[in-house]
Motif scaffolding. Structure first.
Motif, PDB file in Angstrom:
ATOM      1  N   GLY A  91      -0.308   3.352  -2.461  1.00 15.84           N
ATOM      2  CA  GLY A  91      -0.848   4.664  -2.104  1.00 15.84           C
ATOM      3  C   GLY A  91       0.054   5.782  -2.552  1.00 15.84           C
ATOM      4  N   THR A  93      -4.409  -2.246   2.407  1.00 20.04           N
ATOM      5  CA  THR A  93      -3.944  -2.949   3.611  1.00 20.04           C
ATOM      6  C   THR A  93      -5.017  -3.907   4.112  1.00 20.04           C
ATOM      7  OG1 THR A  93      -2.449  -1.168   4.308  1.00 20.04           O
ATOM      8  CG2 THR A  93      -3.224  -2.659   6.018  1.00 20.04           C
ATOM      9  N   SER A  99       3.704   6.944   4.847  1.00 13.41           N
ATOM     10  CA  SER A  99       4.729   5.945   5.163  1.00 13.41           C
ATOM     11  C   SER A  99       5.549   6.347   6.384  1.00 13.41           C
ATOM     12  CB  SER A  99       5.654   5.738   3.968  1.00 13.41           C
ATOM     13  OG  SER A  99       4.952   5.232   2.862  1.00 13.41           O
ATOM     14  N   SER A 103      -3.966   3.328   0.593  1.00  7.51           N
ATOM     15  CA  SER A 103      -3.135   2.610   1.568  1.00  7.51           C
ATOM     16  C   SER A 103      -3.993   1.833   2.560  1.00  7.51           C
ATOM     17  CB  SER A 103      -2.238   3.597   2.322  1.00  7.51           C
ATOM     18  OG  SER A 103      -1.336   4.240   1.438  1.00  7.51           O
ATOM     19  N   LEU A 156       1.257   0.757   1.124  1.00  9.61           N
ATOM     20  CA  LEU A 156       1.881   2.084   1.178  1.00  9.61           C
ATOM     21  C   LEU A 156       2.521   2.437  -0.154  1.00  9.61           C
ATOM     22  CD1 LEU A 156       3.504   1.865   4.719  1.00  9.61           C
ATOM     23  CD2 LEU A 156       1.603   3.351   4.041  1.00  9.61           C
ATOM     24  N   ASN A 169      -3.960   8.939  -1.574  1.00 15.17           N
ATOM     25  CA  ASN A 169      -2.867   8.100  -1.083  1.00 15.17           C
ATOM     26  C   ASN A 169      -3.306   7.336   0.173  1.00 15.17           C
ATOM     27  OD1 ASN A 169      -0.493   7.167   0.186  1.00 15.17           O
ATOM     28  ND2 ASN A 169       0.691   8.986  -0.305  1.00 15.17           N
ATOM     29  N   PHE A 183      -0.094  -0.663   8.594  1.00 15.35           N
ATOM     30  CA  PHE A 183      -0.073  -0.585   7.134  1.00 15.35           C
ATOM     31  C   PHE A 183       0.832  -1.670   6.542  1.00 15.35           C
ATOM     32  CE2 PHE A 183      -1.235   3.835   8.184  1.00 15.35           C
ATOM     33  CZ  PHE A 183      -2.333   4.004   7.346  1.00 15.35           C
TER      34      PHE A 183
END
Length: 536
Positions: free
Chosen positions: A442, A497, A424, A493, A439, A489, A434
């Protein structure tokens, strides 16, 4: 009742008194016209130059626990304990790429915490909240371990009456140290640890330089130290002077994961955002590796403790006491006091910065964002001061009420947790690609997987959370759980996305613009504190 090392205690107390006075006087150092502002209390007015920032970051990152734990790990496991050296070598070139960008965008928009940046970049209050809460969660056990470092010194000094003494008498010195820390942090904010860091780092360098020259002379040279250590590990059938082949993945992934996590910690970011210019940040990332040299020399103290016979024959000896005991055995009493002062002050500086960073996170990203959006800068500063006290009280209760191994295990978990904010924060510094819900998902996947894996690891000392390494899925090697959780993660993400973009899911506004990420001091618009970004 332990014998008190009076000369060492007197020197220790004198240095402690010196930094206490400095801590309170720091409130007058570079005093601002408007002290009732979180920028002033929590970031020192964003005014620190290259050398102040260098000492502040050094005092922040190289803590009392580093002084105690790194050589303790070498003492207990051998070469595996040196992982801290390559991870700091990896960290500085890595963060050189993104910390100047974080400083610039934070300066332009008045961000005080990394969660402030996430809120502004993605417009997502939930994502900002979990980044803030993860930072607080990861910081709490780190503060507790600074108090553990002070306890180790006090134990070897013989202060407090030993393990069988009345609990109040035993812990009274720790209460006093905590009270002093709480008082000057409340009064002076980040200026206090910034000023004290000069004393702390000077003492640390003096002690380590003397130690790596003087102690080997007393022990018969480095050749004898390594021979004695190799023999010890062979007899103990635990540890070695080199990394065994079956531990190399663990060593490498732990070093890489730790390097990635280092500047995700709120207190690390706080030290960076307190810098007065973008070039100050860049210069510090170039000269900070000097501390890595110091860390390598510090790690050698673990081998010296083995060669000196520290803890030999003592069943269940606490390796955390190995370096303080080595100093007490090897140095004259007065210099033992200097060495213990370096460790003690090395606990106060980072503990102060960590409590300030946690307080900034709560104030900006919980209190102002969710509880009182109309809070004034004076309200923010008042709440931050109170929260900094509560954070330190929580750490003290944790240290006094729980087993020390639990504190160590939770600190290891803290590194795993804080690494899950990397996508992030660092991702957001380079791209807005993203999606904020991706996020969030993730982050959740990494946190759940990492915590569950760590929970299932047992050791001689504990049934759960007994380590930080497990089998890496697909690869099959044993590696750092935090890095595996980070990979999960990132995968979640990216995949989510792609799905959300294909579904044309709505996105929230980004309050930043490309030029913000390369801005220098003076490029920001004149304003005090940012208001929450409205979600359209």
């Amino acid at each position: 009742m332990k014998d008190v090392n009076v000369p060492a205690l007197v020197v220790f107390v004198l240095f402690f008194a010196l930094v206490t006075v400095m801590g309170f006087l720091a409130s007058r150092w570079r005093r601002a016209d408007n002290a009732a502002h979180l920028d002033e209390w929590g970031l020192g007015g964003r005014s620190f130059g290259t050398w102040v920032t260098w000492f502040l970051l050094g005092g922040d990152l190289y803590t009392a626990y580093t002084f105690v734990a790194v050589p303790a790990a070498v003492y207990a496991t051998g070469a595996a304990g040196f992982f801290a050296v390559p991870y700091t070598i990896i960290a500085y070139p890595l963060v050189f790429l993104f910390l100047p960008r974080l400083w610039s965008v934070s300066r332009v928009h008045g961000y005080v915490t990394p969660a402030d940046f996430v809120r502004g970049r993605y417009g997502s209050r939930p994502l900002s909240l979990v980044v803030a809460l993860t930072g607080i969660l990861a910081t709490m056990p780190y503060i507790a371990l600074q108090l553990v470092g002070i306890q180790a010194v006090l134990d070897v000094l013989g202060v407090g009456g030993g393990e069988n003494a009345n609990w109040f008498v035993k812990d009274l010195p720790l209460f006093i140290a905590f009270g002093v820390l709480a008082a000057y942090t409340y009064s002076s904010g980040l200026r206090a640890p910034a000023l004290i860091a000069f004393v702390k780092d000077a003492l640390v360098y003096i002690v380590i330089i003397v130690a790596v020259i003087y102690i080997p002379i007393r022990l018969g040279g480095y050749g004898h130290i390594f021979e004695a250590t190799a023999q010890h590990f062979k007899e103990a059938k635990a540890g070695s002077l080199t990394i065994p082949e079956n531990k190399q993945w663990t060593y490498a992934t732990l070093a890489l994961g730790s390097a990635m996590a280092l500047f995700m910690y709120p207190h690390s970011v706080t030290g960076v955002l307190a810098s007065k210019s973008r070039n100050t940040v860049r210069r510090n990332m170039a000269i900070m590796p000097a501390y890595s040299l110091m860390l390598g020399l510090l790690a050698l103290l673990g081998f010296m403790a083995v060669a000196a016979g520290v803890g030999k024959g003592v069943k269940g000896y606490n390796s955390q006491l190995s370096v303080p005991q080595l100093f007490a055995d090897m140095f004259p009493d007065w210099f033992t006091g200097v060495a213990f002062a370096a460790i003690g002050i090395g606990a106060l500086v980072p503990a102060a910065i960590m409590s300030i960073a946690a307080a900034n996170l709560f104030t900006r990203n919980v209190y102002k964002e969710w509880l009182k959006p109309a809070a004034t800068p004076a309200d923010e500063t008042r709440i931050a001061k109170l929260v900094s006290l509560l954070v330190k009280v929580g750490a003290l209760v944790f240290v006094l009420g729980m087993d020390k191994q639990a504190a160590i295990n939770l600190q290891l978990l803290g590194g795993l947790w804080i690494l899950q904010t990397f996508v992030s924060i660092v991702g957001g510094l380079f791209t807005r690609w993203f999606h904020h819900w991706a996020l969030f998902a993730g982050w959740a996947a990494g946190m759940v997987y990492g915590t569950w894996e760590a929970y299932g690891i047992s050791s001689k000392a504990t049934k759960h959370f007994g380590g930080n390494s497990a089998e890496i899925p697909v690869i099959g090697e044993i590696g750092y759980i935090g890095l595996t959780a980070f990979a999960l993660n990132l995968i979640v993400s990216v995949a989510l996305t792609l799905v959300l973009r294909a579904a044309k899911a709505p996105e929230l506004p980004d309050e930043t613009k490309p030029s913000d990420y390369s801005a220098e001091a003076g490029d920001e618009e004149p304003k005090n504190a940012p208001e929450p970004v409205a979600a359209h």
